[in-house]
Write a protein that holds these residues in place. Structure first.
Motif, PDB file in Angstrom:
ATOM      1  N   ALA A 161      -8.974   9.167 -10.575  1.00  0.00           N
ATOM      2  CA  ALA A 161      -8.770   7.932 -11.299  1.00  0.00           C
ATOM      3  C   ALA A 161      -9.475   6.816 -10.306  1.00  0.00           C
ATOM      4  CB  ALA A 161      -7.405   7.432 -11.790  1.00  0.00           C
ATOM      5  N   ALA A 162      -9.354   7.166  -9.004  1.00  0.00           N
ATOM      6  CA  ALA A 162      -9.781   5.977  -7.626  1.00  0.00           C
ATOM      7  C   ALA A 162     -11.164   6.688  -7.557  1.00  0.00           C
ATOM      8  CB  ALA A 162      -8.559   5.827  -6.782  1.00  0.00           C
TER       9      ALA A 162
ATOM     10  N   ALA B 298      -5.043  11.194  -2.969  1.00  0.00           N
ATOM     11  CA  ALA B 298      -4.878  12.159  -4.236  1.00  0.00           C
ATOM     12  C   ALA B 298      -5.625  11.664  -5.414  1.00  0.00           C
ATOM     13  CB  ALA B 298      -3.310  12.326  -4.581  1.00  0.00           C
ATOM     14  N   LEU B 299      -5.838  10.502  -5.428  1.00  0.00           N
ATOM     15  CA  LEU B 299      -6.472   9.759  -6.628  1.00  0.00           C
ATOM     16  C   LEU B 299      -8.084   9.686  -6.546  1.00  0.00           C
ATOM     17  CD1 LEU B 299      -4.226   6.583  -7.713  1.00  0.00           C
ATOM     18  CD2 LEU B 299      -4.030   9.106  -8.384  1.00  0.00           C
TER      19      LEU B 299
ATOM     20  N   SER C 185      -1.748  -1.548  -4.095  1.00  0.00           N
ATOM     21  CA  SER C 185      -3.154  -1.204  -3.935  1.00  0.00           C
ATOM     22  C   SER C 185      -3.113   0.394  -4.035  1.00  0.00           C
ATOM     23  CB  SER C 185      -3.354  -1.373  -2.801  1.00  0.00           C
ATOM     24  OG  SER C 185      -4.875  -0.590  -2.191  1.00  0.00           O
ATOM     25  N   LEU C 186      -4.304   1.198  -4.888  1.00  0.00           N
ATOM     26  CA  LEU C 186      -4.202   2.550  -4.615  1.00  0.00           C
ATOM     27  C   LEU C 186      -5.277   3.052  -3.667  1.00  0.00           C
ATOM     28  CD1 LEU C 186      -4.708   2.722  -8.635  1.00  0.00           C
ATOM     29  CD2 LEU C 186      -2.575   3.127  -7.157  1.00  0.00           C
TER      30      LEU C 186
ATOM     31  N   GLU D   3       0.702  -1.035  -0.100  1.00  0.00           N
ATOM     32  CA  GLU D   3       0.027   0.099  -0.144  1.00  0.00           C
ATOM     33  C   GLU D   3       0.935   1.264  -0.089  1.00  0.00           C
ATOM     34  OE1 GLU D   3      -2.783   0.157   3.024  1.00  0.00           O
ATOM     35  OE2 GLU D   3      -4.330  -1.362   2.176  1.00  0.00           O
ATOM     36  N   PRO D   4       1.221   1.769  -0.995  1.00  0.00           N
ATOM     37  CA  PRO D   4       2.280   2.954  -1.249  1.00  0.00           C
ATOM     38  C   PRO D   4       1.477   4.305  -0.689  1.00  0.00           C
ATOM     39  CG  PRO D   4       1.410   2.105  -3.314  1.00  0.00           C
ATOM     40  CD  PRO D   4       0.790   1.294  -2.487  1.00  0.00           C
ATOM     41  N   LYS D   5       1.998   5.065  -0.180  1.00  0.00           N
ATOM     42  CA  LYS D   5       1.417   6.209   0.271  1.00  0.00           C
ATOM     43  C   LYS D   5       1.377   7.534  -0.522  1.00  0.00           C
ATOM     44  CE  LYS D   5       1.240   4.698   4.702  1.00  0.00           C
ATOM     45  NZ  LYS D   5       1.311   3.316   4.283  1.00  0.00           N
ATOM     46  N   THR D   6       2.089   7.391  -1.690  1.00  0.00           N
ATOM     47  CA  THR D   6       2.260   8.402  -2.952  1.00  0.00           C
ATOM     48  C   THR D   6       2.122   7.656  -4.095  1.00  0.00           C
ATOM     49  OG1 THR D   6       4.467   8.385  -2.995  1.00  0.00           O
ATOM     50  CG2 THR D   6       3.505  10.102  -1.573  1.00  0.00           C
TER      51      THR D   6
END
Length: 306
Positions: free
Chosen positions: A76-77, A60-61, A54-55, A11-14
């Motif tokens: 996009a998310a 931000a998305l 995972s986004l 799970e990236p933060k950016t």
């Protein structure tokens, strides 16, 4: 019961971190937003990533905004459900609203995202089966095999693009923002798709689709229609989005975009050139419909009932 194969969950933060992970992990990594397309595909072993990026945590998305000029920017998310509940979006972009409401079922529109629907895997009723079923006929070109079972003598895969939002976004002249190792780029959404059932996106594997921008539609009118087997929920057997701008009672500009009839959305240039400059009477509409139908012969591989 179909189980998910084992995978690592990151799970990236950016967005930059997501890009870095994708680039570092190579082809074994896949992006997951709502997971409504990817996870069932993984259960059927159509896609076999061992790392899921995972986004979900990337705020931000998410979100959507409309600026003073009327340009919409959708993260996009952003979930399909959130778009469906936005009354202003519905009145500004009725065709997009219609298309979003026809995607899958309310339960899947809760986690499903607009970016996920734009990047929806191409489908085919040979590819969309369990691993055991596919092994029994011998695997297809899109997954582990050599042959396209839709057209066995064909050198290419004929899986089709069945996204409901895509033809509308193309007709509305949307642009997409992609972020990758080389930075951010923006392209017309029509350039995101490639007429190939396997390599169906021009997006690089390590790029993340971050936003969709839809220009102000002014007085233009747009509509979306789909043909599907079950009225309650189903992928389209054929779909069409039409955008018209009128000068008085004559058509000034038009876009007619078909989907689910090929591996990428299909624009009907013949139908459009017959339409521009005309008054919309029954004869013109019938002629234009006949021209638009020409490239819209659905392949018999999208639907289980022949």
């Amino acid at each position: 019961m179909m189980r998910l194969p084992p995978f690592r969950w990151i799970e990236p933060k950016t967005v930059a971190e997501a890009v870095e992970v994708l680039a570092g992990e190579g082809p074994s990594a896949a992006l997951v937003a709502g997971g409504t397309d990817l996870l069932p595909n993984m259960k059927r072993r159509q896609q076999t990533p061992t790392v899921l990026v995972s986004l979900a945590k990337l705020s931000a998305l998410r979100g959507r905004e409309r600026n003073a000029e009327g340009t919409w920017t959708l993260g996009a998310a952003e979930t399909l459900r959130a778009l469906e509940r936005d009354g202003q979006l519905g009145s500004d972009l009725p065709a997009l609203d219609t298309s979003v409401r026809t995607i899958s079922t309310p339960l899947l529109r809760n986690p499903g995202t607009i970016g996920g629907n734009v990047c929806l895997d191409t489908r085919c009723n040979y590819y969309d089966q369990s691993w055991e079923w596919r092994r029994a006929i011998d695997f297809c070109m899109k997954c582990e095999g050599e042959t396209c079972w839709v057209a066995p003598s064909s050198p290419r895969c004929w899986a089709v693009n069945s996204s409901d939002s895509v033809p509308v976004l193309v007709a509305l002249g949307a642009r997409v923002r992609l972020e990758g190792p080389a930075g951010v780029r923006e392209i017309p959404i029509s350039e995101l798709f490639r007429d190939d059932g396997i390599a169906y996106l021009t997006k690089a594997r390590e790029e993340v689709l971050t936003a969709i921008e839809i220009p102000p539609q002014g007085e233009a009118r747009s509509v979306y229609r789909k043909v599907r087997r079950r009225g309650s929920f189903d992928f389209p057997v054929a779909a069409v989005a039409v955008r018209l701008a009128l000068d008085g009672d004559r058509v000034r500009e038009a876009r007619i975009v078909l989907n689910a009839v090929g591996s990428s959305p299909v624009e009907s240039a013949d139908a459009v050139s017959r339409l521009v400059g005309q008054r919309l009477d029954d004869d013109v509409i019938e002629e234009v419909a006949a021209l638009a139908y020409r490239p819209a012969k659905p392949l018999d591989n999208t639907d289980h009932h022949h």
